[in-house]
Design an enzyme around this catalytic site. Structure first.
Site, mmCIF file in Angstrom:
data_model
loop_
_atom_site.group_PDB
_atom_site.id
_atom_site.type_symbol
_atom_site.label_atom_id
_atom_site.label_comp_id
_atom_site.label_asym_id
_atom_site.label_seq_id
_atom_site.Cartn_x
_atom_site.Cartn_y
_atom_site.Cartn_z
ATOM 1 N N LYS A 99 55.406 29.182 47.918
ATOM 2 C CA LYS A 99 53.950 29.439 47.888
ATOM 3 C C LYS A 99 53.199 28.188 47.395
ATOM 4 C CE LYS A 99 49.955 31.395 47.592
ATOM 5 N NZ LYS A 99 49.169 31.696 48.793
ATOM 6 N N CYS A 113 42.877 29.052 45.687
ATOM 7 C CA CYS A 113 44.316 28.837 45.892
ATOM 8 C C CYS A 113 44.624 27.345 46.009
ATOM 9 C CB CYS A 113 44.786 29.560 47.148
ATOM 10 S SG CYS A 113 44.786 31.348 46.969
HETATM 11 N N1 LIG Z 1 42.671 36.234 47.020
HETATM 12 C C1 LIG Z 1 43.473 35.511 47.810
HETATM 13 O O1 LIG Z 1 43.074 35.134 48.912
HETATM 14 C C2 LIG Z 1 44.886 35.184 47.398
HETATM 15 C C3 LIG Z 1 45.780 34.701 48.374
HETATM 16 C C4 LIG Z 1 47.085 34.449 48.007
HETATM 17 C C5 LIG Z 1 47.498 34.642 46.684
HETATM 18 N N2 LIG Z 1 46.611 35.100 45.746
HETATM 19 C C6 LIG Z 1 47.107 35.309 44.385
HETATM 20 O O2 LIG Z 1 47.173 36.721 44.134
HETATM 21 C C7 LIG Z 1 46.897 36.976 42.742
HETATM 22 C C8 LIG Z 1 45.746 37.965 42.646
HETATM 23 O O3 LIG Z 1 44.606 37.357 43.221
HETATM 24 P P1 LIG Z 1 43.309 38.195 43.612
HETATM 25 O O4 LIG Z 1 42.466 37.299 44.433
HETATM 26 O O5 LIG Z 1 43.688 39.539 44.145
HETATM 27 O O6 LIG Z 1 42.657 38.386 42.155
HETATM 28 P P2 LIG Z 1 41.435 39.320 41.747
HETATM 29 O O7 LIG Z 1 40.773 38.682 40.603
HETATM 30 O O8 LIG Z 1 40.631 39.671 42.978
HETATM 31 O O9 LIG Z 1 42.149 40.685 41.275
HETATM 32 C C9 LIG Z 1 42.959 40.765 40.176
HETATM 33 C C10 LIG Z 1 42.802 42.147 39.548
HETATM 34 O O10 LIG Z 1 43.738 42.257 38.483
HETATM 35 C C11 LIG Z 1 43.135 43.024 37.439
HETATM 36 N N3 LIG Z 1 43.913 42.819 36.204
HETATM 37 C C12 LIG Z 1 43.870 41.786 35.319
HETATM 38 N N4 LIG Z 1 44.778 41.978 34.352
HETATM 39 C C13 LIG Z 1 45.412 43.141 34.628
HETATM 40 C C14 LIG Z 1 46.447 43.878 33.986
HETATM 41 N N5 LIG Z 1 47.047 43.412 32.889
HETATM 42 N N6 LIG Z 1 46.834 45.054 34.529
HETATM 43 C C15 LIG Z 1 46.248 45.528 35.656
HETATM 44 N N7 LIG Z 1 45.255 44.870 36.314
HETATM 45 C C16 LIG Z 1 44.848 43.698 35.792
HETATM 46 C C17 LIG Z 1 41.721 42.536 37.418
HETATM 47 O O11 LIG Z 1 40.852 43.426 36.771
HETATM 48 C C18 LIG Z 1 41.431 42.403 38.926
HETATM 49 O O12 LIG Z 1 40.891 43.608 39.463
HETATM 50 C C19 LIG Z 1 46.626 35.604 42.123
HETATM 51 O O13 LIG Z 1 47.809 35.098 41.589
HETATM 52 C C20 LIG Z 1 46.198 34.760 43.314
HETATM 53 O O14 LIG Z 1 46.438 33.388 43.088
HETATM 54 C C21 LIG Z 1 45.321 35.393 46.081
#
Ligand SMILES: NC(=O)c1ccc[n+]([C@@H]2O[C@H](COP(=O)([O-])OP(=O)(O)OC[C@H]3O[C@@H](n4cnc5c(N)ncnc54)[C@H](O)[C@@H]3O)[C@@H](O)[C@H]2O)c1
Length: 420
Positions: A211, A265
């Site tokens: 990744k 990202c």
């Molecule tokens: N958004 C993208 O396009 C994308 C693409 C690939 C990878 N990622 C990776 O995926 C992961 C999540 O990204 P995202 O964009 O969905 O983030 P986001 O901020 O949209 O969502 C994360 C959620 O996790 C919740 N959260 C925080 N701590 C928590 C806990 N202890 N228990 C339960 N929930 C909790 C938050 O309230 C939030 O709703 C990250 O590592 C990101 O780098 C994101």
């Protein structure tokens, strides 16, 4: 099938679409989030994020009783972690969200369960998840800590494109890296419930690095284009023509330069590699620095244009209006998060004594980070009154402009969209 009830920790841009698709595939899905607004919204069958095609799938699965959200962890057969993994001020990864989700999951684990980390993570994070679980639940046989594990732990990164998440979650290939080969197999079985793409297995460390590698590859290649744009400017060469010519070579495919690199990202993940191997990741670090410095280079171009404009028309600096076209981080969307266009527009509005006009047809009001001298205006208003025009996002509506409307001599086109 091993995993009938699936619990997803973190219901954001990745977690909620994954939860919805797993529910559609027939699983009982329990979403866990620390944000009460997200939990309440989802339980009403609505969504708190913007992603095309998601609302319907959430609504029908909540109505069917296959998807619900909660603030409190509950037992399940499989647990997915999709919480944020930002970096700290010194670019070190912050695993505190992963740790708190893991501890909550550990309290619910029973023999036979599966845990998958999906959050973008530094190499070794999945082993760390296993270590936290082993510490909290010494009676469980944890992979990497026992010869005969009775739970499975794996890493499976997400590589979806915002705006196309619902389609890409199903169609993209997935890399699954278990702590052991059996863990990989168990995790693959879960993804195969909905995946049309290929599920490729490896070990956890390689999957984590995969990744980070994908986003570093993009970052390094964009940095090459951005560096070329600086060199070409110094040598009075049109960088877009140059790239077009070079790409006629059958084995050359240079990307396009721009005002910087945005999104949460590509601008973040390469730092995870740099922080773990600072002596070795020289190219990856430099690429980050090249891309991070590009907005300041664009600001310098604007400063030069203001100086030239002062010389040319004798106005005072405060009487000069600068129009920034585009704030979103990529064309034809309204997403301003981590956008280099936003950064440049903000730098200009903070530096410039006169008015900064901002043109972003996809939003209705400016984010509060802009202060008094910045105003959201229409394309026509900006073209009629600005002495200096800066193109920052290549929205279709900007690319389609009749060039004869660009009457000013001072045009800074960071996207090459207004070339003749
Ligand atoms: N958004 C993208 O396009 C994308 C693409 C690939 C990878 N990622 C990776 O995926 C992961 C999540 O990204 P995202 O964009 O969905 O983030 P986001 O901020 O949209 O969502 C994360 C959620 O996790 C919740 N959260 C925080 N701590 C928590 C806990 N202890 N228990 C339960 N929930 C909790 C938050 O309230 C939030 O709703 C990250 O590592 C990101 O780098 C994101």
């Amino acid at each position: 099938m091993h995993s009938k009830t699936v619990s997803i920790f973190g219901l954001g841009y990745i977690g909620l679409p994954t939860a919805a698709i797993l529910a559609d595939a027939g699983c009982q899905v329990i979403g866990v989030d620390v944000n009460p607004v997200a939990v309440e919204t989802i339980n009403r069958g609505e969504i708190h994020i913007i992603e095309p095609e998601l609302a319907n799938v959430v609504a029908r699965n909540v109505a069917a009783g296959r998807l619900r959200a909660t603030l409190t962890p509950e037992p399940a057969d499989a647990f997915l972690i999709t919480v944020p993994t930002p970096f700290e001020a010194d670019h070190q990864p912050d695993l505190s969200y992963v740790k708190s989700a893991t501890l909550a999951i550990a309290s619910q684990l029973k023999a036979g369960d599966l845990v998958i980390l999906e959050s973008t993570s530094p190499v070794g994070a999945t082993e760390q998840v296993a270590a936290w679980i082993a510490e909290l639940r010494p009676e469980l046989q944890v992979p990497g800590h026992s010869d005969q594990p009775n739970i499975a732990i794996a890493y499976c990164p997400e590589r979806v494109l915002p705006g196309k998440v619902m389609a890409e979650l199903v169609s993209n290939d997935r890399v699954v890296g278990g702590i052991t080969p059996d863990c990989s197999l168990r995790a693959s079985e879960l993804y195969q419930l909905f995946l049309q793409g290929e599920c490729v297995t490896t070990n956890a460390r390689t999957a984590e690095m995969c990744k980070l590698t994908e986003n570093s590859f993009r970052d390094v290649n964009i940095a090459f284009a951005n560096e070329l744009s600086l060199i070409c400017h110094a040598l009075d060469i049109d960088v877009w023509e140059l790239i077009q010519l070079a790409n006629h070579h059958p084995r050359v495919n240079i990307l396009q330069p721009g005002p910087g690199v945005g999104g949460h990202c590509i601008a973040v993940d390469p730092w995870f590699i740099v922080s773990q191997t600072p002596e070795l990741a020289r190219l990856i670090r430099t690429a980050r620095e090249v891309n991070d410095s590009k907005p300041f280079w664009v600001l310098d171009q604007v400063k030069q244009a203001v100086a030239d404009c002062l010389m040319a028309n004798g106005k005072t600096a405060s009487a000069i209006k600068i129009a920034c076209f585009g704030l979103a981080f990529k064309p034809d969307i309204d997403d301003l998060r981590e956008s280099p266009a936003m950064q440049v527009a903000k730098l200009i509005s903070e530096w410039h004594q006169g008015e900064t006009l901002l043109v972003e047809p996809h939003i209705r009001q400016l984010p509060q980070t802009f202060t008094g001298k910045a105003t959201l205006v229409s394309v026509d208003e900006a073209l009629q009154s600005a002495e200096i025009v800066v193109l920052l996002t290549d929205h279709k509506v900007f690319k389609a402009l009749d060039k004869s409307q660009l009457t000013t001599d001072f045009v800074i086109d960071t996207r090459g969209a207004w070339r003749n």
